[in-house]
Design an enzyme around this catalytic site. Structure first.
Site, PDB file in Angstrom:
ATOM      1  NE  ARG A   1      -2.624  -0.034   3.555  1.00 18.98           N
ATOM      2  CZ  ARG A   1      -3.417   0.390   4.501  1.00 18.98           C
ATOM      3  NH1 ARG A   1      -4.726   0.454   4.285  1.00 18.98           N
ATOM      4  NH2 ARG A   1      -2.952   0.746   5.679  1.00 18.98           N
TER       5      ARG A   1
ATOM      6  CB  THR B   1      -2.398   7.145  -2.566  1.00 18.86           C
ATOM      7  OG1 THR B   1      -1.746   5.880  -2.766  1.00 18.86           O
ATOM      8  CG2 THR B   1      -1.558   8.247  -3.186  1.00 18.86           C
TER       9      THR B   1
ATOM     10  CG  ASP C   1       6.217  -3.983   9.697  1.00 18.27           C
ATOM     11  OD1 ASP C   1       6.953  -4.396   8.786  1.00 18.27           O
ATOM     12  OD2 ASP C   1       5.878  -2.786   9.819  1.00 18.27           O
TER      13      ASP C   1
ATOM     14  CG  ASP D   1       2.524  -3.450   8.830  1.00 21.54           C
ATOM     15  OD1 ASP D   1       2.727  -4.622   8.436  1.00 21.54           O
ATOM     16  OD2 ASP D   1       2.617  -2.461   8.081  1.00 21.54           O
TER      17      ASP D   1
HETATM   18  C1  PRP Z   1      -1.269  -4.934   4.238  1.00 20.69           C
HETATM   19  C2  PRP Z   1      -2.134  -6.189   4.299  1.00 20.69           C
HETATM   20  C3  PRP Z   1      -2.951  -6.085   3.051  1.00 20.69           C
HETATM   21  C4  PRP Z   1      -3.159  -4.603   2.930  1.00 20.69           C
HETATM   22  C5  PRP Z   1      -4.554  -4.298   3.394  1.00 20.69           C
HETATM   23  O1  PRP Z   1      -0.215  -5.086   3.368  1.00 20.69           O
HETATM   24  O2  PRP Z   1      -1.384  -7.360   4.381  1.00 20.69           O
HETATM   25  O3  PRP Z   1      -2.317  -6.594   1.901  1.00 20.69           O
HETATM   26  O4  PRP Z   1      -2.203  -3.959   3.784  1.00 20.69           O
HETATM   27  O5  PRP Z   1      -4.846  -2.967   3.166  1.00 20.69           O
HETATM   28  P1  PRP Z   1      -5.949  -2.515   2.126  1.00 20.69           P
HETATM   29  O6  PRP Z   1      -7.150  -3.367   2.352  1.00 20.69           O
HETATM   30  O7  PRP Z   1      -6.170  -1.073   2.475  1.00 20.69           O
HETATM   31  O8  PRP Z   1      -5.385  -2.675   0.742  1.00 20.69           O
HETATM   32  P2  PRP Z   1       0.945  -3.993   3.230  1.00 20.69           P
HETATM   33  O9  PRP Z   1       0.647  -3.047   2.128  1.00 20.69           O
HETATM   34  O10 PRP Z   1       1.224  -3.384   4.570  1.00 20.69           O
HETATM   35  O11 PRP Z   1       2.170  -4.850   2.715  1.00 20.69           O
HETATM   36  P3  PRP Z   1       2.976  -6.028   3.482  1.00 20.69           P
HETATM   37  O12 PRP Z   1       2.052  -7.192   3.586  1.00 20.69           O
HETATM   38  O13 PRP Z   1       4.111  -6.279   2.542  1.00 20.69           O
HETATM   39  O14 PRP Z   1       3.430  -5.502   4.817  1.00 20.69           O
HETATM   40  N1  URA Z   2      -2.523  -3.421   6.821  1.00 19.94           N
HETATM   41  C1  URA Z   2      -2.161  -3.929   8.013  1.00 19.94           C
HETATM   42  O1  URA Z   2      -1.218  -4.727   8.087  1.00 19.94           O
HETATM   43  N2  URA Z   2      -2.852  -3.540   9.086  1.00 19.94           N
HETATM   44  C2  URA Z   2      -3.884  -2.691   9.034  1.00 19.94           C
HETATM   45  O2  URA Z   2      -4.485  -2.380  10.075  1.00 19.94           O
HETATM   46  C3  URA Z   2      -4.235  -2.167   7.780  1.00 19.94           C
HETATM   47  C4  URA Z   2      -3.543  -2.554   6.684  1.00 19.94           C
END
Ligand code: PRP
Ligand code: URA
Length: 209
Positions: free
Chosen positions: A104, A108, A203, A200
């Site tokens: 994400r 944005t 993480d 997160d």
């Molecule tokens: C997180 C999560 C989803 C997304 C959800 O990923 O694992 O993929 O955010 O958010 P959304 O519904 O608003 O799209 P992130 O972008 O943090 O990437 P990561 O899994 O690599 O940490």
């Molecule tokens: N992605 C995450 O990992 N946690 C949240 O709460 C939202 C998006």
């Protein structure tokens, strides 16, 4: 029309409370995510088709049931979706695994796709898209768009925590997709994080913060 199932099973609710706790460390967090994924997989495979099979037990001949050989695929949305793969593989070990990488944009909140590698015959498989979090719903929506562009027409989405905003957006974008949610939370905060959520997910699974 796809179904939405909010899991109300006591084991899932208990386990989600454990991973919400900020004191839960990486090792336990990872293990519990995998257990919840397995329980969600159990629920979401209720409608798999069976066929008769002749069996000889030590006592007599009988007719049992076996899965009718439907081809399945597990598609984690990277990174955090990776944490759910092992749990599904335990129940459906012959499933192929494809990967869709999305992050994400922090400003944005829009998903950016950076990787896509799918089984060659993905259009012939029933697909389980997995990601622990559905916040705005953007990542799930785009991942499912990508799968539909590859010809997939039987898709389920499994997440552990969803925000109402994300669930609504996902249902509107993909009304044909069955959705399994571990817990439906209150809202998103100003940074697009789910409240109360678990922080997160990527993480916490990989220990990167
Ligand atoms: C997180 C999560 C989803 C997304 C959800 O990923 O694992 O993929 O955010 O958010 P959304 O519904 O608003 O799209 P992130 O972008 O943090 O990437 P990561 O899994 O690599 O940490
Ligand atoms: N992605 C995450 O990992 N946690 C949240 O709460 C939202 C998006």
């Amino acid at each position: 029309m796809g179904t939405v199932t909010i899991m109300d099973h006591p084991l899932i609710q208990h386990k989600i409370s454990l991973i919400r706790n900020k004191k839960t460390g990486t090792r336990d967090f990872r293990a519990i995510i995998s257990e919840i994924a397995m329980l969600e997989c159990y629920e979401s495979t209720r409608d798999l088709v069976l066929e008769d099979v002749d069996i000889e037990t030590p006592i007599c001949k009988t007719t049992g049931k076996r899965l009718a050989g439907k081809k399945l695929a597990i598609i984690p949305i990277l990174r955090a979706g990776l944490g759910m793969v092992e749990g599904l593989e335990k129940l459906i070990p012959s499933a192929k695994v494809g990967h869709i990488g999305m992050y994400r944009d922090p400003a944005t909140l829009k998903p950016v796709e950076y990787y896509c590698k799918l089984p060659a015959d993905i259009d012939k498989r029933d697909v389980f898209v997995v990601d622990p979090m559905c916040a705005t719903g953007g990542s799930a929506i785009d991942a499912i768009n990508a799968l539909k562009e590859h010809g997939c027409n039987n898709i389920r989405f499994l997440c552990i925590i969803a925000a109402p905003e994300g669930l609504k957006a996902l249902q509107e974008a993909h009304p044909d997709v069955d959705i399994i949610v571990g817990a439906l939370d209150e809202k998103l905060n100003d940074h697009g994080y789910i409240v109360p959520g678990l922080g997160d997910a990527g993480d916490r699974i990989f220990g990167t913060k």
